[in-house]
Design a protein around this motif. Structure first.
Motif, PDB file in Angstrom:
ATOM      1  N   LYS A 104       3.122  10.526  15.407  1.00  0.00           N
ATOM      2  CA  LYS A 104       2.014  10.008  14.903  1.00  0.00           C
ATOM      3  C   LYS A 104       0.960  10.906  14.389  1.00  0.00           C
ATOM      4  O   LYS A 104       0.254  10.413  13.350  1.00  0.00           O
ATOM      5  N   GLN A 105       0.565  11.982  15.123  1.00  0.00           N
ATOM      6  CA  GLN A 105      -0.584  12.936  14.566  1.00  0.00           C
ATOM      7  C   GLN A 105      -0.027  13.598  13.386  1.00  0.00           C
ATOM      8  O   GLN A 105      -1.016  13.713  12.545  1.00  0.00           O
ATOM      9  N   LYS A 106       1.325  13.857  12.987  1.00  0.00           N
ATOM     10  CA  LYS A 106       1.588  14.492  11.767  1.00  0.00           C
ATOM     11  C   LYS A 106       2.250  13.548  10.690  1.00  0.00           C
ATOM     12  O   LYS A 106       2.468  14.062   9.609  1.00  0.00           O
ATOM     13  N   ASN A 107       2.387  12.292  10.974  1.00  0.00           N
ATOM     14  CA  ASN A 107       2.807  11.360   9.968  1.00  0.00           C
ATOM     15  C   ASN A 107       1.683  10.979   8.907  1.00  0.00           C
ATOM     16  O   ASN A 107       0.731  10.847   9.336  1.00  0.00           O
ATOM     17  N   LEU A 108       2.165  11.067   7.741  1.00  0.00           N
ATOM     18  CA  LEU A 108       1.045  10.997   6.756  1.00  0.00           C
ATOM     19  C   LEU A 108       0.651   9.602   6.664  1.00  0.00           C
ATOM     20  O   LEU A 108      -0.396   9.269   5.876  1.00  0.00           O
ATOM     21  N   PHE A 109       1.419   8.470   7.315  1.00  0.00           N
ATOM     22  CA  PHE A 109       1.069   7.126   6.872  1.00  0.00           C
ATOM     23  C   PHE A 109       0.880   6.314   8.234  1.00  0.00           C
ATOM     24  O   PHE A 109       0.988   5.141   8.165  1.00  0.00           O
ATOM     25  N   ARG A 110       0.432   7.277   9.490  1.00  0.00           N
ATOM     26  CA  ARG A 110       0.309   6.376  10.650  1.00  0.00           C
ATOM     27  C   ARG A 110      -0.976   6.880  11.093  1.00  0.00           C
ATOM     28  O   ARG A 110      -1.213   7.953  11.516  1.00  0.00           O
ATOM     29  N   GLU A 148       0.838  -1.459  -0.010  1.00  0.00           N
ATOM     30  CA  GLU A 148      -0.100   0.026  -0.076  1.00  0.00           C
ATOM     31  C   GLU A 148       0.724   1.325  -0.015  1.00  0.00           C
ATOM     32  O   GLU A 148       0.577   2.215  -0.662  1.00  0.00           O
ATOM     33  N   PHE A 149       1.782   1.229   0.711  1.00  0.00           N
ATOM     34  CA  PHE A 149       2.572   2.569   0.980  1.00  0.00           C
ATOM     35  C   PHE A 149       3.815   2.507   0.321  1.00  0.00           C
ATOM     36  O   PHE A 149       4.326   3.735  -0.038  1.00  0.00           O
ATOM     37  N   ASN A 150       4.591   1.631  -0.094  1.00  0.00           N
ATOM     38  CA  ASN A 150       5.822   1.607  -0.608  1.00  0.00           C
ATOM     39  C   ASN A 150       5.803   2.547  -2.102  1.00  0.00           C
ATOM     40  O   ASN A 150       6.761   3.063  -2.436  1.00  0.00           O
ATOM     41  N   PRO A 151       4.977   2.208  -2.767  1.00  0.00           N
ATOM     42  CA  PRO A 151       4.911   2.844  -4.280  1.00  0.00           C
ATOM     43  C   PRO A 151       4.979   4.555  -3.906  1.00  0.00           C
ATOM     44  O   PRO A 151       5.181   5.341  -4.865  1.00  0.00           O
ATOM     45  N   GLN A 152       4.427   4.895  -2.802  1.00  0.00           N
ATOM     46  CA  GLN A 152       4.780   6.483  -2.418  1.00  0.00           C
ATOM     47  C   GLN A 152       5.761   6.940  -1.785  1.00  0.00           C
ATOM     48  O   GLN A 152       6.473   7.882  -2.045  1.00  0.00           O
ATOM     49  N   ILE A 153       6.468   5.842  -1.170  1.00  0.00           N
ATOM     50  CA  ILE A 153       7.808   6.098  -0.089  1.00  0.00           C
ATOM     51  C   ILE A 153       8.825   5.567  -0.888  1.00  0.00           C
ATOM     52  O   ILE A 153       9.979   6.478  -0.874  1.00  0.00           O
ATOM     53  N   GLY A 161      15.913   4.185   3.088  1.00  0.00           N
ATOM     54  CA  GLY A 161      14.981   3.530   3.031  1.00  0.00           C
ATOM     55  C   GLY A 161      14.608   2.893   4.517  1.00  0.00           C
ATOM     56  O   GLY A 161      13.502   2.455   5.071  1.00  0.00           O
ATOM     57  N   SER A 162      15.603   2.700   5.316  1.00  0.00           N
ATOM     58  CA  SER A 162      15.410   2.077   6.523  1.00  0.00           C
ATOM     59  C   SER A 162      14.723   3.022   7.401  1.00  0.00           C
ATOM     60  O   SER A 162      13.706   2.554   8.324  1.00  0.00           O
ATOM     61  N   ALA A 163      15.156   4.308   7.565  1.00  0.00           N
ATOM     62  CA  ALA A 163      14.371   5.245   8.252  1.00  0.00           C
ATOM     63  C   ALA A 163      12.708   5.281   7.571  1.00  0.00           C
ATOM     64  O   ALA A 163      11.848   5.379   8.615  1.00  0.00           O
ATOM     65  N   ALA A 164      12.681   5.514   6.510  1.00  0.00           N
ATOM     66  CA  ALA A 164      11.303   5.827   5.753  1.00  0.00           C
ATOM     67  C   ALA A 164      10.333   4.754   6.181  1.00  0.00           C
ATOM     68  O   ALA A 164       9.068   4.824   6.390  1.00  0.00           O
ATOM     69  N   ALA A 165      10.997   3.518   6.005  1.00  0.00           N
ATOM     70  CA  ALA A 165      10.225   2.149   5.917  1.00  0.00           C
ATOM     71  C   ALA A 165       9.586   2.155   7.608  1.00  0.00           C
ATOM     72  O   ALA A 165       8.451   1.830   7.747  1.00  0.00           O
ATOM     73  N   LEU A 166      10.311   2.455   8.459  1.00  0.00           N
ATOM     74  CA  LEU A 166       9.913   2.453   9.792  1.00  0.00           C
ATOM     75  C   LEU A 166       8.976   3.757  10.128  1.00  0.00           C
ATOM     76  O   LEU A 166       7.642   3.207  10.846  1.00  0.00           O
ATOM     77  N   GLY A 213      15.445   5.326  -7.639  1.00  0.00           N
ATOM     78  CA  GLY A 213      14.879   6.482  -7.205  1.00  0.00           C
ATOM     79  C   GLY A 213      14.925   6.826  -5.781  1.00  0.00           C
ATOM     80  O   GLY A 213      15.481   6.164  -5.047  1.00  0.00           O
ATOM     81  N   PRO A 214      14.570   8.111  -5.665  1.00  0.00           N
ATOM     82  CA  PRO A 214      14.697   8.712  -4.405  1.00  0.00           C
ATOM     83  C   PRO A 214      13.777   7.840  -3.410  1.00  0.00           C
ATOM     84  O   PRO A 214      12.631   7.716  -3.810  1.00  0.00           O
ATOM     85  N   VAL A 215      14.058   8.264  -2.109  1.00  0.00           N
ATOM     86  CA  VAL A 215      13.285   7.896  -1.044  1.00  0.00           C
ATOM     87  C   VAL A 215      12.555   9.005  -0.317  1.00  0.00           C
ATOM     88  O   VAL A 215      13.328  10.218  -0.204  1.00  0.00           O
ATOM     89  N   LYS A 216      11.279   8.919  -0.202  1.00  0.00           N
ATOM     90  CA  LYS A 216      10.528  10.157   0.208  1.00  0.00           C
ATOM     91  C   LYS A 216      10.251  10.264   1.700  1.00  0.00           C
ATOM     92  O   LYS A 216      10.312   9.023   2.389  1.00  0.00           O
ATOM     93  N   ASN A 217      10.266  11.365   2.143  1.00  0.00           N
ATOM     94  CA  ASN A 217      10.035  11.582   3.492  1.00  0.00           C
ATOM     95  C   ASN A 217       8.771  11.269   3.860  1.00  0.00           C
ATOM     96  O   ASN A 217       7.639  12.171   3.451  1.00  0.00           O
ATOM     97  N   PRO A 218       8.373  10.287   5.077  1.00  0.00           N
ATOM     98  CA  PRO A 218       6.879  10.158   5.275  1.00  0.00           C
ATOM     99  C   PRO A 218       6.012  11.415   5.939  1.00  0.00           C
ATOM    100  O   PRO A 218       4.901  11.063   6.054  1.00  0.00           O
TER     101      PRO A 218
END
Length: 475
Positions: free
Chosen positions: A469-475, A37-42, A159-164, A141-146
């Motif tokens: 959590k409140q500001k993260n686009l994916f949580r 669900e999320f990796n195509p965006q991140i 990728g390690s930081a963004a995936a978490l 390609g670039p890793v994007k900030n969540p």
């Protein structure tokens, strides 16, 4: 269930697994779905190990049913930076040169994670060959900030930081040569530990700079990070740089203990110079929280910091060029031009200059050993600037105007690779545009336990986890 489990920390979920309230298979499926669900965006994952992850999850579940519990990583989905060799699984270094490379053996750290029952769910994107702090120079390609998809994730363990941060795994492995665990941890609002040099084996991890590289854990909380280090720390006789300790502590042991009376050093030069105002304010708030918790704050001077950083850069350039010389000389090899040109800056460094930098490294190490006789930890910002835009290279406003972004991103982290002392970044605030801010804690050699104790006290007192959590686009 999906929302509840994906937002849990390892320490919380491990209890439910052990009590058989949730199964490793359903957890693994949940995180695989999160990735889809999320990796195509991140763009955090290069390789998703779906088939193997599900097979390993079934084995973990079977062992659990047979009352064979392997510990707190049993059944926990984790990701590996794509420099970590995985047997029969593609390992690319985010480079076209290695796009079809399949290792014949696992890295030492992979064996430790598998023995602990962890489920390796995929290989994580990185700045090409780990040579850059931005995370936007990968063949994939670039890793994007969540927190803002237009912003950098930081590098090279991007990728390690963004995936978490985007809840696509519960723990990750990164590497750090000048800040490559701590910078993306800061930019993405997670916890990243660069352990003491030699504490974690580098065998089977593609090198950038053999005497500066560190391997370490990245997680969403301090408790999880300490738990992770318990698993991966240890002597490896097949790694020349590995350090053998008489005993390895439980890094979680002092978490939740009072920090009253601990002595925290505040550098009065360099580390707070030319730092973004929002970052400075956030670090000052952290220092005030530590005071309220009973810590003793002392002001210290650290001489010649910039010279030491230049020596670190000389060693890095020389060793990185040596590592990649054969690739650079092959005209058939495709390169990201920025990475290629940066590698060539090491071509003309003399043996004399390299040896002098290594000699100065030893002198600096002992200066810091003496400094830590007076204090328990140092504190500083992790990065001097907030996450820039993806592909941005020159700063066109404010205190960094006219500078290349690499210097304000790297300037506060690389010294501690030079001397090998442990350093950890943890989130401590959010900017007015809801971008994470990291604080860096630095300890004496092999004092990770103390860093976790103090870091966890700050992490919990700040309530930063809930704010993120409140500001993260994916949580």
């Amino acid at each position: 269930m999906k929302e509840e489990i994906s937002n849990l920390q390892i320490t919380q979920l491990a209890k439910s697994i052990r009590e058989k309230k949730v199964s490793p298979v359903e957890i693994t499926k949940l995180f695989l779905n999160q990735i889809k669900e999320f990796n195509p965006q991140i763009n955090a994952f290069i390789t998703i190990m779906e088939k193997q992850a599900l097979e390993d999850a079934k084995k973990a579940e079977k062992k659990l049913m047979n009352e064979t519990y392997r510990g707190p990583l049993h059944g926990i989905p984790v990701g590996l930076k794509d420099l970590v060799f995985t047997k029969d699984i593609k390992t690319t270094m985010a480079s076209p040169i290695y796009k079809n490379f399949i290792p014949k053996k696992n890295a030492a750290i992979v064996g430790k994670l598998k023995d602990a029952g962890a489920i390796i769910i995929g290989k994580l994107n990185t700045h090409q060959f780990a040579y850059g702090p931005t995370g936007d120079r990968s063949y994939y390609g670039p890793v994007k900030n969540p927190y803002d998809l237009n912003k950098m994730s930081g590098g090279s363990s991007s990728g390690s930081a963004a995936a978490l941060a985007a809840n696509m795994c519960l723990g990750a492995i990164g590497t750090d040569t000048a800040g490559s665990i701590r910078i993306p941890a800061s930019f993405c609002g997670v916890v990243g530990m660069k352990p003491t040099y030699g504490l974690v084996s580098k065998r089977g991890v593609y090198p950038l700079s053999k005497t500066l590289d560190h391997v370490g854990p990245m997680t969403k909380s301090i408790e999880d990070n300490a738990l992770f280090l318990n698993i991966i720390a240890g002597y490896d006789p097949l790694d020349f740089n590995s350090k053998k300790l008489e005993t390895y502590p439980d890094y979680s042991k002092n978490i939740n203990k009072s920090i009253k009376g601990v002595v925290i050093g505040i550098p009065q030069n360099f580390f707070f110079d030319n730092v973004d105002e929002e970052i400075t304010k956030s670090i000052e708030n952290s220092i005030n929280l530590l005071k309220e918790l009973g810590a003793i704050i002392v002001e210290i001077e650290i001489p010649n910091v910039q010279n030491h950083i230049l020596e670190q850069q000389l060693i890095l350039r020389s060793e990185a060029y040596t590592t990649h010389k054969q690739h650079l000389e092959n005209p058939k090899n495709a390169w990201d031009e920025e990475v290629r040109m940066r590698l060539y800056t090491g071509e003309g460094i003399s043996a004399d200059s390299y040896i002098k930098a290594q000699e100065e490294r030893v002198t600096t190490y002992y200066k810091f050993k003496k400094l830590f006789e007076k204090i328990d930890i140092l504190i500083s910002p992790t990065a001097a600037m907030l996450p820039p835009d993806i592909e941005q290279r020159e700063i066109n406003h404010g205190i960094f105007k006219g500078q290349h972004i690499r210097w304000p991103i790297l300037r506060l982290t690389s010294l501690f690779n030079f001397i090998g002392f442990p350093a950890m970044s943890l989130p401590c605030g959010l900017s007015k545009n809801n971008l994470p801010i990291g604080v860096q804690l630095i300890g004496d050699m092999f004092q990770e336990q103390k860093l976790y104790q103090i870091g966890d006290a700050l992490f919990k007192a700040s309530n930063i986890s809930e704010r993120l959590k409140q500001k993260n686009l994916f949580r």
